[in-house]
Motif scaffolding. Structure first.
Motif, short mmCIF file in Angstrom:
data_model
loop_
_atom_site.label_atom_id
_atom_site.label_comp_id
_atom_site.label_asym_id
_atom_site.label_seq_id
_atom_site.Cartn_x
_atom_site.Cartn_y
_atom_site.Cartn_z
N GLU A 56 -4.45 4.98 -28.95
CA GLU A 56 -4.43 5.62 -30.26
C GLU A 56 -5.70 5.25 -31.03
N SER A 57 -6.45 6.24 -31.46
CA SER A 57 -7.70 5.99 -32.18
C SER A 57 -7.90 7.03 -33.27
N ARG A 58 -8.64 6.63 -34.30
CA ARG A 58 -8.93 7.51 -35.44
C ARG A 58 -10.36 7.25 -35.92
N VAL A 59 -10.95 8.27 -36.49
CA VAL A 59 -12.26 8.13 -37.14
C VAL A 59 -12.11 8.55 -38.59
N VAL A 60 -12.55 7.67 -39.48
CA VAL A 60 -12.51 7.93 -40.92
C VAL A 60 -13.94 7.97 -41.43
N GLY A 64 -20.15 12.79 -48.88
CA GLY A 64 -20.76 12.85 -50.19
C GLY A 64 -19.82 13.41 -51.23
N GLY A 65 -19.93 12.92 -52.45
CA GLY A 65 -19.06 13.37 -53.51
C GLY A 65 -17.70 12.71 -53.51
N GLY A 66 -17.55 11.64 -52.70
CA GLY A 66 -16.30 10.90 -52.69
C GLY A 66 -15.21 11.46 -51.80
N GLY A 67 -15.54 12.50 -50.99
CA GLY A 67 -14.54 13.07 -50.11
C GLY A 67 -14.32 12.22 -48.86
N TRP A 68 -13.17 12.43 -48.23
CA TRP A 68 -12.81 11.68 -47.03
C TRP A 68 -12.39 12.63 -45.93
N SER A 69 -12.65 12.24 -44.68
CA SER A 69 -12.16 13.01 -43.54
C SER A 69 -11.50 12.06 -42.56
N LEU A 70 -10.51 12.59 -41.82
CA LEU A 70 -9.78 11.82 -40.82
C LEU A 70 -9.64 12.66 -39.57
N ARG A 71 -10.05 12.09 -38.44
CA ARG A 71 -9.88 12.75 -37.15
C ARG A 71 -9.16 11.80 -36.20
N GLY A 73 -8.18 10.66 -32.17
CA GLY A 73 -8.74 10.68 -30.84
C GLY A 73 -7.79 11.28 -29.81
N PRO A 74 -8.18 11.22 -28.54
CA PRO A 74 -9.32 10.47 -28.01
C PRO A 74 -10.66 11.10 -28.35
N PHE A 75 -11.74 10.26 -28.30
CA PHE A 75 -13.08 10.69 -28.67
C PHE A 75 -14.05 10.46 -27.51
N THR A 76 -14.77 11.50 -27.13
CA THR A 76 -15.91 11.28 -26.27
C THR A 76 -17.00 10.61 -27.10
N ARG A 77 -17.99 10.07 -26.44
CA ARG A 77 -19.06 9.41 -27.19
C ARG A 77 -19.76 10.40 -28.11
N ARG A 78 -19.92 11.63 -27.68
CA ARG A 78 -20.60 12.63 -28.51
C ARG A 78 -19.76 13.02 -29.72
N ALA A 79 -18.44 12.82 -29.63
CA ALA A 79 -17.57 13.17 -30.75
C ALA A 79 -17.63 12.14 -31.86
N LEU A 80 -18.18 10.96 -31.58
CA LEU A 80 -18.31 9.94 -32.61
C LEU A 80 -19.59 10.17 -33.41
#
Length: 375
Positions: A56-60, A64-71, A73-80
């Motif tokens: 189980e993995s996530r990228v946060v 800019g402007g104080g916004g946030w994103s959450l994705r 995984g799984p993640f390939t190296r290029r997806a990071l």
């Protein structure tokens, strides 16, 4: 583990003192909790772990402007994101299930009941990375492994969250204290203690978290298990009402049906050990993404260790391992409880085991739950 001996892990407190003074009460900062500590995984090894389907993995990212994103995984190296991009974090959950060194690190915290110990999560962050000010519903130890992270913490009165954000970020965070953690430093936080950690340069932080089931969730799970056990014991008993008379008030629930429902609950709880057994099975259940590879029974009983993914618990009458239970008593029960406590048995201990106990241990080895040899 001698809970009366002081340890650097807890700032020269003994586990007994820590549990009495700090556990679920107040934070504790420990400088040099693990002296000369180094990351258990290099950056590329951690990225490779995040690419696996069974992790189980996530990228946060903070935009800019104080916004946030959450994705997720799984993640390939290029997806990071690129390493040069500031403000992003990779979270890898349950590393102790996949890495012996992480499992061994987690064992340092076995002064807390194993039923409460959850997992070790690794947070990798680029400069400025974090997940925003938030609070957890469980206790957590934050161990710095690489680089530096600045923590702001505080007791929070307003727990309202920012709207329209994919993360649970506090809308009005009010920090009271600030600490800069370096490798080997550790910060303990009780439940609902607000905190915000920002990486200063490339950074790895290890989070040792604990299970805190919600009452409703626990009740639902136990009732389902009790119902399944009762159905397996007596079969499916169908409600019958051959004496039901014609009614004028069709909307009223029949009294006989109410009594049938009450009897169904009484029958499920008739065995006084049913509830403790269901609880132990639930608490020892591995996570859904955990799988065991079949093994082989030892040819000679020299030593034994539990697999790092195995969850083993006990109470006064039962053994629980990976969601299953056995009745236990006498010398064999003491042996199995020692295995649950220490997660390994030596030759002298195995020599005292009965044939029945050795057969059970052999079955666990064949299932991949335990292995020959002490780690």
């Amino acid at each position: 583990m001698d809970v009366h001996l002081s340890t650097p892990l807890l700032g020269s407190l003994s586990p007994r003192q820590f549990m009495k003074r700090h556990w679920q009460r107040k934070p504790l900062l420990v400088r040099g909790a693990v002296p000369d500590f180094r990351p258990l995984l290099a950056r590329n090894e951690l990225f490779a772990l995040a690419a696996r389907e069974d992790v189980e993995s996530r990228v946060v990212e903070q935009r800019g402007g104080g916004g946030w994103s959450l994705r997720r995984g799984p993640f390939t190296r290029r997806a990071l994101p690129p390493l040069s991009r500031p403000g992003w974090t990779l979270l890898v959950q349950g590393v102790d299930l996949h890495l012996d060194a992480a499992h061994e690190l987690l064992q340092r915290f076995r002064f807390v009941p194993q039923a409460r110990l959850d997992d070790l999560m690794i947070s990798y962050a680029s400069d400025g990375g974090g997940v925003g000010p938030h609070f957890d519903s469980y206790d957590v130890f934050l161990l710095q492994a690489q680089g530096r992270r600045r923590w702001r913490i505080g007791r929070q009165k307003d727990f309202s969250l920012q709207p329209g954000v994919p993360l649970k970020i506090l809308a009005a965070f009010e920090p009271e204290e600030e600490y800069l953690l370096e490798p080997g430093d550790m910060l303990y936080l009780p439940p609902r203690y607000a905190h915000d950690g920002i990486a200063e340069g490339e950074c790895q932080t290890y989070s040792i978290g604990f299970r805190s089931p919600q009452r409703a969730e626990l009740a639902r799970e136990l009732l389902l298990r009790l119902a399944d056990e009762e159905a397996g014991r007596t079969g499916e008993t169908v409600y019958r009402d051959p004496g039901q008379s014609a009614v004028r008030a069709a909307g009223e629930v029949p009294a006989e049906l109410q009594r049938f429902a009450q009897e169904a609950l009484r029958a499920a709880l008739k065995d006084p050990q049913a509830l403790p057994r269901a609880l132990g099975e639930y608490l020892s259940e591995p996570k859904p993404d955990v799988w065991f590879d079949a093994g082989a029974a030892p040819r000679a009983w020299r030593s034994l260790r539990l697999d790092r993914r195995t969850r083993m618990l006990y109470d006064g009458r039962h053994l629980f391992i990976n969601g299953e239970s056995w009745h236990a008593s006498g010398p064999d029960a003491r042996l199995m409880r020692r295995l649950a406590d220490e997660r390994q048995l030596g030759p002298a201990e195995l020599a005292r085991a009965s044939d029945e106990a050795l057969q059970l241990l052999a079955a666990w080895c064949e299932a991949g739950w335990a292995h020959e040899g002490v780690a």
